[in-house]
Design an enzyme around this catalytic site. Structure first.
Site, PDB file in Angstrom:
ATOM      1  N   ILE A 167       0.841  -1.196   0.000  1.00 51.35           N
ATOM      2  CA  ILE A 167       0.000   0.000   0.000  1.00 51.35           C
ATOM      3  C   ILE A 167       0.880   1.252   0.000  1.00 51.35           C
ATOM      4  O   ILE A 167       1.999   1.245   0.495  1.00 51.35           O
ATOM      5  CB  ILE A 167      -0.967   0.011   1.202  1.00 51.35           C
ATOM      6  CG1 ILE A 167      -0.206   0.061   2.524  1.00 51.35           C
ATOM      7  CG2 ILE A 167      -1.882  -1.198   1.169  1.00 51.35           C
ATOM      8  CD1 ILE A 167      -1.078   0.335   3.728  1.00 51.35           C
ATOM      9  N   MET A 197       3.846  -2.650   5.582  1.00 51.32           N
ATOM     10  CA  MET A 197       4.474  -2.462   4.282  1.00 51.32           C
ATOM     11  C   MET A 197       3.743  -3.218   3.173  1.00 51.32           C
ATOM     12  O   MET A 197       4.024  -3.015   1.998  1.00 51.32           O
ATOM     13  CB  MET A 197       5.928  -2.955   4.329  1.00 51.32           C
ATOM     14  CG  MET A 197       6.802  -2.222   5.322  1.00 51.32           C
ATOM     15  SD  MET A 197       7.185  -0.538   4.781  1.00 51.32           S
ATOM     16  CE  MET A 197       8.345  -0.885   3.465  1.00 51.32           C
ATOM     17  N   GLU A 198       2.808  -4.069   3.563  1.00 49.91           N
ATOM     18  CA  GLU A 198       2.096  -4.874   2.570  1.00 49.91           C
ATOM     19  C   GLU A 198       0.636  -4.423   2.462  1.00 49.91           C
ATOM     20  O   GLU A 198       0.328  -3.501   1.736  1.00 49.91           O
ATOM     21  CB  GLU A 198       2.234  -6.359   2.922  1.00 49.91           C
ATOM     22  CG  GLU A 198       3.696  -6.831   2.864  1.00 49.91           C
ATOM     23  CD  GLU A 198       3.862  -8.297   3.170  1.00 49.91           C
ATOM     24  OE1 GLU A 198       3.052  -9.111   2.686  1.00 49.91           O
ATOM     25  OE2 GLU A 198       4.817  -8.649   3.907  1.00 49.91           O
ATOM     26  N   MET A 199      -0.251  -5.034   3.221  1.00 45.19           N
ATOM     27  CA  MET A 199      -1.655  -4.627   3.156  1.00 45.19           C
ATOM     28  C   MET A 199      -2.005  -3.558   4.182  1.00 45.19           C
ATOM     29  O   MET A 199      -2.991  -2.837   4.010  1.00 45.19           O
ATOM     30  CB  MET A 199      -2.561  -5.847   3.335  1.00 45.19           C
ATOM     31  CG  MET A 199      -2.469  -6.850   2.198  1.00 45.19           C
ATOM     32  SD  MET A 199      -3.610  -8.232   2.465  1.00 45.19           S
ATOM     33  CE  MET A 199      -3.436  -9.109   0.917  1.00 45.19           C
TER      34      MET A 199
END
Length: 346
Positions: free
Chosen positions: A110, A152-154
């Site tokens: 994201i 750092m991802e979703m």
């Protein structure tokens, strides 16, 4: 002085040392056998009970799971509403049209946040003895929540994601029919993990060879496989997944990191255990479908099969690879590309 006693003591010491060594190897062997068995427990009888003369066994043609959970998990795997800003799904970093990866050095989450480690493939991940490069998740169920909560991802949470899913009547009905309950984290996890267990890629040319079709591989591909075994690659890349059943230290024979600065991700298993002997250790990656899961290694630093072979031959085996050897091993590795739902991976 009893000289016989003096002679016996060193023998006793040697026997004790030998016993300890054997015991240690027995424990380690039991660990790896258990890890292998935990993966093989999901294999159908035609694989689990078959006798193969090779250290690698074929990917099973089918797995037995709840089809309703698979359908639900498939939808969740591709649903961007699990992310904070509705832009990232599991499939964003593990694209089934790109070998179960994103074919990038580091994945983008994201707000265009760039991760620090290469995304491993989800294909055949159900056969791994642990999940993630550092093994911090013991199975797919333990792995599934990680990306959702990773900033750092979703960058989301179940408290944020579930209300969005509850606004979808099809989801509400599906969870009620399958789990006899409302949408809850444990059901989301179970559905995604069940779907991921079906991401198998059987019927590669190499698997056809293992199953008895000796004409499925060319003479040079077979020579490449012989080199692969002869020079020790097989010691880490065996079993149904040709990897994924042990940890290994990168840079056994040569300092892999000598040409660049270390990152936190480079510490590997050490980040989980904080034990010095786990420094630079990683779960051995699967070689299944390796021709389509580039770039390679935990840091995504190598783009081609030829280059990754050179890195491994030097850092892990301590010897250079001739051009002829490299060419034949690469040809062998290309026979490992399997099929998903009957279609060859590209």
């Amino acid at each position: 002085m009893d000289y016989r006693a003096e002679k016996i003591r060193p023998m006793q010491h040697a026997a004790i040392i030998l016993f300890v060594i054997v015991a240690v190897f027995a424990v380690l062997n039991d660990f790896y056998v258990q890890a292998e068995d935990s993966s093989r427990a999901t294999l159908p009888e035609d694989i689990a009970e078959a006798k193969y003369d090779e250290p690698i066994i074929p990917v099973p043609l089918t797995v037995s799971v709840d089809a309703r959970k698979v359908q639900l998990g498939d939808r969740l795997y591709h649903d961007k509403r699990l992310s904070h800003d509705n832009t990232i799904a599991c499939a964003s970093c593990h694209d089934l049209k790109k070998g179960g990866t994103d074919q990038k050095k580091y994945s983008v989450g994201i707000r265009n946040a760039v991760g620090g480690i290469n995304s491993p493939t989800t294909f055949n991940s159900g056969f791994n003895f642990v999940q993630f490069w550092d093994g911090r998740a013991q199975d797919l169920e333990a792995q599934a929540p990680g990306p959702v909560h990773n900033p750092m991802e979703m960058g989301s949470s179940w408290d944020e994601a579930i209300p969005k899913l509850k606004n979808d009547n099809e989801y509400v009905q599906a969870f009620k029919e399958i789990y006899f309950d409302e949408i809850k984290p444990e059901y989301i996890i179970d559905a995604i993990a069940t779907f991921e267990k079906t991401l198998i890629t059987p019927d590669s040319r190499f698997d056809q060879f293992l199953r008895g079709n000796k004409s499925a591989m060319t003479a040079e591909e077979k020579e490449g496989y012989a080199i692969f075994k002869e020079f020790g690659c097989i010691s880490c890349h065996q079993g149904v997944n040709m990897g994924g059943n042990m940890y290994q230290t990168i840079g056994v024979m040569e300092d892999y990191f000598k040409h660049r600065e270390l990152t936190d991700a480079d510490l590997g298993r050490y980040n989980v255990t904080k034990k010095e002997w786990n420094r630079y250790q990683f779960k051995v990656p699967t070689l299944r479908n390796i021709a389509v899961t580039y770039p390679y290694l935990h840091d995504g630093s190598v783009e081609t099969l030829e280059d990754v072979l050179n890195v491994m031959w030097n850092s892990q085996l301590g010897r250079p690879l001739t051009e002829d050897e490299s060419g034949k091993v690469v040809k062998f590795l290309k026979t490992l590309t399997g099929k998903y739902k009957g279609e060859a991976l590209l």
